[in-house]
Design a protein around this motif. Structure first.
Motif, PDB file in Angstrom:
ATOM      1  N   GLY A 118       2.470  -1.507   4.693  1.00  0.00           N
ATOM      2  CA  GLY A 118       1.850  -0.182   4.750  1.00  0.00           C
ATOM      3  C   GLY A 118       2.900   0.887   4.536  1.00  0.00           C
ATOM      4  O   GLY A 118       3.765   1.088   5.381  1.00  0.00           O
TER       5      GLY A 118
ATOM      6  N   ASP B 223       3.897  -2.223   9.135  1.00  0.00           N
ATOM      7  CA  ASP B 223       3.422  -0.842   9.008  1.00  0.00           C
ATOM      8  C   ASP B 223       4.616   0.116   9.015  1.00  0.00           C
ATOM      9  O   ASP B 223       5.034   0.621  10.056  1.00  0.00           O
ATOM     10  CB  ASP B 223       2.456  -0.499  10.142  1.00  0.00           C
TER      11      ASP B 223
ATOM     12  N   ILE C 162       0.858  -1.185   0.000  1.00  0.00           N
ATOM     13  CA  ILE C 162       0.000   0.000   0.000  1.00  0.00           C
ATOM     14  C   ILE C 162       0.895   1.235   0.000  1.00  0.00           C
ATOM     15  O   ILE C 162       1.570   1.536   0.977  1.00  0.00           O
ATOM     16  CB  ILE C 162      -0.924  -0.005   1.227  1.00  0.00           C
TER      17      ILE C 162
ATOM     18  N   ASN D  90      -0.792   2.998   8.719  1.00  0.00           N
ATOM     19  CA  ASN D  90      -1.826   2.790   7.700  1.00  0.00           C
ATOM     20  C   ASN D  90      -2.881   1.785   8.111  1.00  0.00           C
ATOM     21  O   ASN D  90      -3.890   1.627   7.426  1.00  0.00           O
ATOM     22  CB  ASN D  90      -1.183   2.304   6.388  1.00  0.00           C
ATOM     23  N   PHE D  91      -2.642   1.055   9.209  1.00  0.00           N
ATOM     24  CA  PHE D  91      -3.573   0.020   9.655  1.00  0.00           C
ATOM     25  C   PHE D  91      -4.277   0.468  10.931  1.00  0.00           C
ATOM     26  O   PHE D  91      -3.632   0.945  11.866  1.00  0.00           O
ATOM     27  CB  PHE D  91      -2.840  -1.294   9.915  1.00  0.00           C
TER      28      PHE D  91
ATOM     29  N   HIS E  59       1.546  -8.325  13.528  1.00  0.00           N
ATOM     30  CA  HIS E  59       1.777  -6.901  13.237  1.00  0.00           C
ATOM     31  C   HIS E  59       3.201  -6.517  13.623  1.00  0.00           C
ATOM     32  O   HIS E  59       3.614  -6.753  14.762  1.00  0.00           O
ATOM     33  CB  HIS E  59       0.808  -6.017  14.038  1.00  0.00           C
TER      34      HIS E  59
ATOM     35  N   CYS F 224       5.285  -3.107  13.889  1.00  0.00           N
ATOM     36  CA  CYS F 224       5.015  -1.659  13.870  1.00  0.00           C
ATOM     37  C   CYS F 224       6.165  -0.885  14.501  1.00  0.00           C
ATOM     38  O   CYS F 224       5.957  -0.046  15.391  1.00  0.00           O
ATOM     39  CB  CYS F 224       3.708  -1.347  14.583  1.00  0.00           C
TER      40      CYS F 224
ATOM     41  N   SER G 208      -2.838  -1.070  14.131  1.00  0.00           N
ATOM     42  CA  SER G 208      -1.421  -0.862  14.459  1.00  0.00           C
ATOM     43  C   SER G 208      -1.236  -0.267  15.854  1.00  0.00           C
ATOM     44  O   SER G 208      -2.015   0.586  16.282  1.00  0.00           O
ATOM     45  CB  SER G 208      -0.760   0.063  13.433  1.00  0.00           C
TER      46      SER G 208
ATOM     47  N   SER H 276      -0.354   9.820   8.723  1.00  0.00           N
ATOM     48  CA  SER H 276      -0.564   8.893   7.618  1.00  0.00           C
ATOM     49  C   SER H 276      -2.027   8.449   7.591  1.00  0.00           C
ATOM     50  O   SER H 276      -2.641   8.252   8.636  1.00  0.00           O
ATOM     51  CB  SER H 276       0.337   7.669   7.780  1.00  0.00           C
TER      52      SER H 276
ATOM     53  N   VAL I  38      -6.447   0.524   5.978  1.00  0.00           N
ATOM     54  CA  VAL I  38      -6.821  -0.855   6.295  1.00  0.00           C
ATOM     55  C   VAL I  38      -7.591  -0.832   7.613  1.00  0.00           C
ATOM     56  O   VAL I  38      -7.031  -0.532   8.671  1.00  0.00           O
ATOM     57  CB  VAL I  38      -5.594  -1.778   6.408  1.00  0.00           C
TER      58      VAL I  38
ATOM     59  N   MET J 113       1.766  -8.245   8.732  1.00  0.00           N
ATOM     60  CA  MET J 113       1.555  -6.854   8.344  1.00  0.00           C
ATOM     61  C   MET J 113       2.717  -6.010   8.853  1.00  0.00           C
ATOM     62  O   MET J 113       3.013  -5.997  10.051  1.00  0.00           O
ATOM     63  CB  MET J 113       0.237  -6.329   8.921  1.00  0.00           C
TER      64      MET J 113
END
Length: 404
Positions: free
Chosen positions: A266, A295, A203, A303-304, A324, A326, A307, A275, A279, A293
């Motif tokens: 992300g 980020d 993304i 972006n999530f 995740h 992050c 997160s 940001s 998502v 994921m």
């Protein structure tokens, strides 16, 4: 060259270039101080020993605090052999005329700064303490934020370089967390005969997204890229020379791709300080168990929707059975590579500054340097900071004497 030797040279023979080269640096050398970073998990250093050797060979004096390069695997003796002076007290660093560092100065470091100094560091505008900013203004500090610095082509070289590193590293991190060792599903990221390729969703089609895509494709993964900027989508599709799957950020299309994804990156910066969240938690809930994921945009909020800020010591957590990652400042994870990249920008820039006669002339001649200058002789020259803190704004072009 002696006078007698010069007079004895035949007519029409040019004088040796050594004399002319010496004149290039007649404005004098820079006195550069590099402190050891104290920010949590900041492992980079702005100059490598090779860059120090280049600068000292050109007549510049460099003072570096002991251990400044340790986390990037550069030892003190490497810097001393390159011509730097190693000091044990940070106060000695702040006696230098130019301070070069990675992160913004702390309150303790601002106290040690002397009037008229040049500071080159990150600004991190969202985290800036207005009290520290005013103290720097009181000391008539010149301050250059390297994340806003532009080269002669209008590109931000530091941001571009760190984004390239973060994009490539994000895919390598995802590969780590897909395997059994790191609570993953036990898959090897890529594509192999008889095995369905890893499904990667990227993304953001900027520098981070571009290099994440490049790394994933290089491993044989199937990549889908989303962005609302059509120019970026066309550019990234063109750069890989074949029909790469690209799409604008349509929620239904994105949700469908996420439900089949193994890895999601992300990397969408957006146009504001924060940001954009693209998502949603509902989208995450439809993803495959133990998908990963990353980020990369977490330093600006992420972006999530799911997160949460993590760090290099505890980098991941699971939510809705999805892994995740992050961690902000991914480049610090590969600090040696990042330090070489920073040096490639800083070392020629500093030498060019000296050849032009110092920071005042450098700012006057280089519009890209003016873009990064937020304090000039203690006056605030960044309009965003002026508006944010209610401080009087000064036009850098006028301050530098361009219209006089």
């Amino acid at each position: 060259m002696s006078k007698n030797l010069a007079e004895s040279m035949p007519e029409g023979i040019a004088m040796p270039l050594a004399k002319a080269l010496a004149v290039e640096h007649k404005h004098g050398s820079l006195f550069i101080g590099i402190p050891k970073e104290t920010t949590f998990q900041e492992n980079r250093v702005p100059l490598t020993p090779a860059a120090v050797a280049f600068l000292t060979a050109n007549g510049h004096q460099i003072r570096i605090e002991t251990g400044a390069g340790r986390n990037a695997n550069f030892a003190d003796n490497q810097y001393s052999e390159a011509g730097a002076q190693i000091v044990t007290q940070p106060q000695e660093i702040y006696q230098c005329d130019t301070i070069l560092k990675i992160d913004p100065p702390t309150a303790k470091e601002v106290e040690m700064m002397k009037p008229g100094q040049l500071l080159i560091s990150a600004l991190q505008i969202d985290q800036l303490d207005p009290v520290l900013l005013r103290k720097m203004m009181d000391k008539k500090i010149n301050a250059l934020a390297y994340e806003f610095l532009e080269d002669d082509g209008g590109t931000r070289p530091i941001i571009r370089a760190m984004s390239e590193i973060a994009g490539t590293a994000s895919i390598l991190i995802a590969a780590e967390y897909l395997n059994n060792t790191h609570i993953g599903k036990g898959e090897l990221l890529g594509g192999f005969a008889g095995v369905p390729p890893t499904q990667v969703v990227v993304i953001g089609a900027g520098a981070v997204g571009e290099f994440a895509t490049k790394a994933a494709l290089g491993l044989g993964a199937n990549v889908k890229v989303f962005d609302n900027n059509m120019y970026r989508l066309r550019r990234i599709q063109k750069s890989f020379g074949f029909h790469l799957y690209t799409s604008t950020l349509q929620p239904q299309v994105l949700a469908n791709c996420l439900s089949h994804a193994d890895v999601v990156i992300g990397a969408l910066a957006g146009k504001t300080a924060r940001s954009p969240i693209v998502v949603t938690e509902e989208m995450v809930m439809t993803m495959r168990p133990n998908s990963v994921m990353i980020d990369v945009a977490i330093d600006r909020g992420g972006n999530f929707e799911t997160s949460e800020l993590t760090n290099h010591e505890t980098p991941v957590f699971k939510k809705h059975d999805v892994i995740h990652y992050c961690v902000p400042n991914i480049a610090s994870r590969v600090s040696r590579t990042a330090s070489y990249t920073l040096s490639n920008v800083f070392s020629p820039m500093l030498d060019e500054m000296a050849q032009m006669g110092g920071f005042a002339e450098f700012v006057k001649i280089k519009p890209g340097v003016r873009k990064g200058t937020y304090l000039y002789r203690g006056s605030l020259t960044n309009r965003n900071l002026a508006d944010k803190f209610g401080i009087k704004y000064h036009d850098i072009d006028l301050m530098a004497g361009l219209y006089l």
